[in-house]
Design an enzyme around this catalytic site. Structure first.
Site, PDB file in Angstrom:
ATOM      1  N   LYS A   1       0.764  -1.518  -0.115  1.00 31.36           N
ATOM      2  CA  LYS A   1      -0.138  -0.021  -0.097  1.00 31.36           C
ATOM      3  C   LYS A   1       0.868   1.391  -0.050  1.00 31.36           C
ATOM      4  O   LYS A   1       0.608   2.291  -0.838  1.00 31.36           O
ATOM      5  CB  LYS A   1      -1.000  -0.002   1.273  1.00 31.36           C
ATOM      6  CG  LYS A   1      -1.858  -0.910   1.125  1.00 31.36           C
ATOM      7  CD  LYS A   1      -2.991  -0.681   2.285  1.00 31.36           C
ATOM      8  CE  LYS A   1      -3.944  -1.853   1.862  1.00 31.36           C
ATOM      9  NZ  LYS A   1      -4.853  -1.831   3.041  1.00 31.36           N
TER      10      LYS A   1
ATOM     11  N   LYS B   1      -5.873 -10.237  -4.886  1.00 35.20           N
ATOM     12  CA  LYS B   1      -6.985 -10.311  -4.202  1.00 35.20           C
ATOM     13  C   LYS B   1      -8.114  -9.358  -4.425  1.00 35.20           C
ATOM     14  O   LYS B   1      -7.938  -8.420  -4.906  1.00 35.20           O
ATOM     15  CB  LYS B   1      -6.516  -9.879  -2.738  1.00 35.20           C
ATOM     16  CG  LYS B   1      -7.632 -10.155  -1.609  1.00 35.20           C
ATOM     17  CD  LYS B   1      -7.019  -9.611  -0.267  1.00 35.20           C
ATOM     18  CE  LYS B   1      -7.166  -8.158  -0.065  1.00 35.20           C
ATOM     19  NZ  LYS B   1      -7.315  -7.584   1.515  1.00 35.20           N
TER      20      LYS B   1
ATOM     21  N   LYS C   1     -11.937  -4.511  -1.406  1.00 32.38           N
ATOM     22  CA  LYS C   1     -12.830  -3.315  -1.694  1.00 32.38           C
ATOM     23  C   LYS C   1     -12.310  -2.024  -1.986  1.00 32.38           C
ATOM     24  O   LYS C   1     -12.827  -1.074  -2.380  1.00 32.38           O
ATOM     25  CB  LYS C   1     -13.746  -3.088  -0.518  1.00 32.38           C
ATOM     26  CG  LYS C   1     -13.269  -3.101   0.777  1.00 32.38           C
ATOM     27  CD  LYS C   1     -14.164  -2.920   1.738  1.00 32.38           C
ATOM     28  CE  LYS C   1     -13.973  -3.641   3.010  1.00 32.38           C
ATOM     29  NZ  LYS C   1     -12.901  -3.200   4.055  1.00 32.38           N
TER      30      LYS C   1
HETATM   31  P1  AMP Z   1     -10.567  -5.720   4.677  1.00 32.54           P
HETATM   32  O1  AMP Z   1     -11.641  -5.725   3.590  1.00 32.54           O
HETATM   33  O2  AMP Z   1      -9.483  -5.558   4.547  1.00 32.54           O
HETATM   34  O3  AMP Z   1     -11.377  -5.006   6.018  1.00 32.54           O
HETATM   35  O4  AMP Z   1     -10.923  -7.360   5.319  1.00 32.54           O
HETATM   36  C1  AMP Z   1     -11.781  -7.720   6.249  1.00 32.54           C
HETATM   37  C2  AMP Z   1     -11.868  -9.366   6.324  1.00 32.54           C
HETATM   38  O5  AMP Z   1     -12.364  -9.746   4.952  1.00 32.54           O
HETATM   39  C3  AMP Z   1     -10.638  -9.734   6.573  1.00 32.54           C
HETATM   40  O6  AMP Z   1     -10.801 -10.930   7.569  1.00 32.54           O
HETATM   41  C4  AMP Z   1      -9.870 -10.036   5.513  1.00 32.54           C
HETATM   42  O7  AMP Z   1      -8.941 -11.072   5.453  1.00 32.54           O
HETATM   43  C5  AMP Z   1     -11.016 -10.596   4.571  1.00 32.54           C
HETATM   44  N1  AMP Z   1     -10.980 -10.482   3.092  1.00 32.54           N
HETATM   45  C6  AMP Z   1     -10.819  -9.322   2.405  1.00 32.54           C
HETATM   46  N2  AMP Z   1     -10.771  -9.829   1.112  1.00 32.54           N
HETATM   47  C7  AMP Z   1     -10.785 -10.908   1.154  1.00 32.54           C
HETATM   48  C8  AMP Z   1     -10.635 -11.819  -0.051  1.00 32.54           C
HETATM   49  N3  AMP Z   1     -10.401 -11.349  -1.317  1.00 32.54           N
HETATM   50  N4  AMP Z   1     -10.682 -13.167  -0.051  1.00 32.54           N
HETATM   51  C9  AMP Z   1     -10.982 -13.789   1.420  1.00 32.54           C
HETATM   52  N5  AMP Z   1     -10.772 -12.767   2.583  1.00 32.54           N
HETATM   53  C10 AMP Z   1     -11.075 -11.684   2.199  1.00 32.54           C
END
Ligand code: AMP
Ligand code: TRP
Length: 332
Positions: free
Chosen positions: A112, A197, A200
């Protein structure tokens, strides 16, 4: 009773990756088998360039979607990180436990940070210290298990290291937590770029399925997913990452096994059609429930108010104990 803690950042609309990698297990198992806390980690949304109004809106929307997905305020504690001071209070003590070298090694910081620099933005100091705040989120609650997607493994390992180091130096204060991951779809990949990945915070929307996407939008995104030039449907994450990703998603939605499902399909077209329908069906109830909850912000606010109250009660004694253990004079 086992304690579980996990969080979602309000940096964008929730994706299928968030649901399959994290949220679904919180709903289906974690909230029923443990004292579980789930947090909209809004302070973490301030580590990159942000728009204040958007973060505020997304914080409420994220909480609303967590409820729409099935988190039940009678079964778990749902709250917003910035409503509970214990997180930042503890974070400072953990900054005094961590080293700058171990934080500079974090993969997400490197990736990032590079992205911000490439976009001509400055890199916020909080991007570097962010995993320490995450460790504070987890350790403040005496957490045993942290259900997350694969991308968070390194951060949970750092949390374990900090807890162990603090305990060794200052006396036993923290439970050493462990990460748990889903069996399939621990890392859902971008449909347009299956080597990265589905996230969002990424710019492109075409490869990302959002939980609130209309059924036809989901169908279109899945139909246009990048596969590869081969014809045979096989499960090989290295050689055929796009097809493997579709098989993972289908398996996660339908309860099957990606390797076995590969044998069922003769063409990419059929695989895409079934995957799209499985995703549409998975998301359908959530979309309806979200519309109802979004119309009743009073309910969501009340859930968050009660959640923060309970979270404060749990976190406070442990964070106070850490302040005393590290050598700070207790306020009388
Ligand atoms: P975040 O979007 O970074 O706030 O992630 C929130 C949760 O969603 C965390 O536990 C991440 O590991 C999971 N997560 C986010 N993107 C993915 C993805 N593409 N595949 C699996 N888990 C995800
Ligand atoms: N860093 C996590 C992510 O990007 C979000 C998060 C913050 C988190 N604090 C947490 C996850 C505590 C689990 C536990 O996805």
């Amino acid at each position: 009773m086992k304690r579980i803690f996990s969080g979602l950042k309000p940096t964008g609309h929730l994706t299928l990756g968030n649901y399959l990698g994290a949220l679904r297990r919180w709903v289906e198992t974690d909230q029923h088998q443990a004292d579980a806390l789930f947090c909209v980690v809004d302070l973490h949304a301030l580590t990159m360039e942000h728009d204040p109004g958007r973060v505020r809106r997304l914080s409420r929307q994220t909480a609303t979607l967590m409820l729409a997905a099935g988190l039940d305020p009678e079964q778990c504690t749902l709250f917003v990180q910035s409503h509970v001071d214990a997180h930042t209070r503890l974070s400072y003590l953990l900054e005094c436990t961590a080293t700058d070298g171990e934080l500079r090694r974090m993969i997400q910081y490197k990736e990032k940070g590079e992205r911000a620099r490439a976009a001509g933005e400055s890199v916020r100091l909080s991007l570097l210290t962010y995993p320490v705040l995450m460790a504070a989120d987890i350790l403040a609650y005496g957490t045993d298990e942290v259900p997350v997607g694969d991308d968070q493994t390194q951060h949970v390992q750092l949390t374990r290291d900090l807890a162990t180091r603090f305990n060794q130096r200052y006396g036993h204060t923290f439970t050493v937590p462990r990460a748990t991951h889903p069996v399939v779809a621990a890392r859902v990949m971008d449909l347009q770029d299956p080597t990265s990945k589905m996230g969002k915070s990424h710019d492109s929307g075409a490869g990302i399925v959002y939980l609130l996407d209309e059924p036809d939008v989901v169908r279109k995104k899945v139909a246009r997913a990048v596969t590869d030039s081969g014809r045979e449907v096989r499960y090989d994450r290295e050689a055929s990452p796009g097809v493997a990703n579709l098989l993972d998603i289908l398996a996660a939605c339908s309860g099957g096994n990606p390797e076995e499902l590969a044998g069922v399909y003769e063409s990419y077209g059929a695989l895409k059609r079934d995957t799209a329908e499985a995703v549409v069906e998975l998301l359908r109830p959530m979309r309806g429930r979200h519309a109802e909850l979004a119309a009743d912000t009073g309910f969501v606010d009340e859930v968050l108010r009660k959640g923060a109250e309970r979270a404060r009660e749990i976190a406070r004694p442990r964070v106070d104990a850490a302040y005393a253990a590290i050598g700070l004079l207790p306020a009388s």
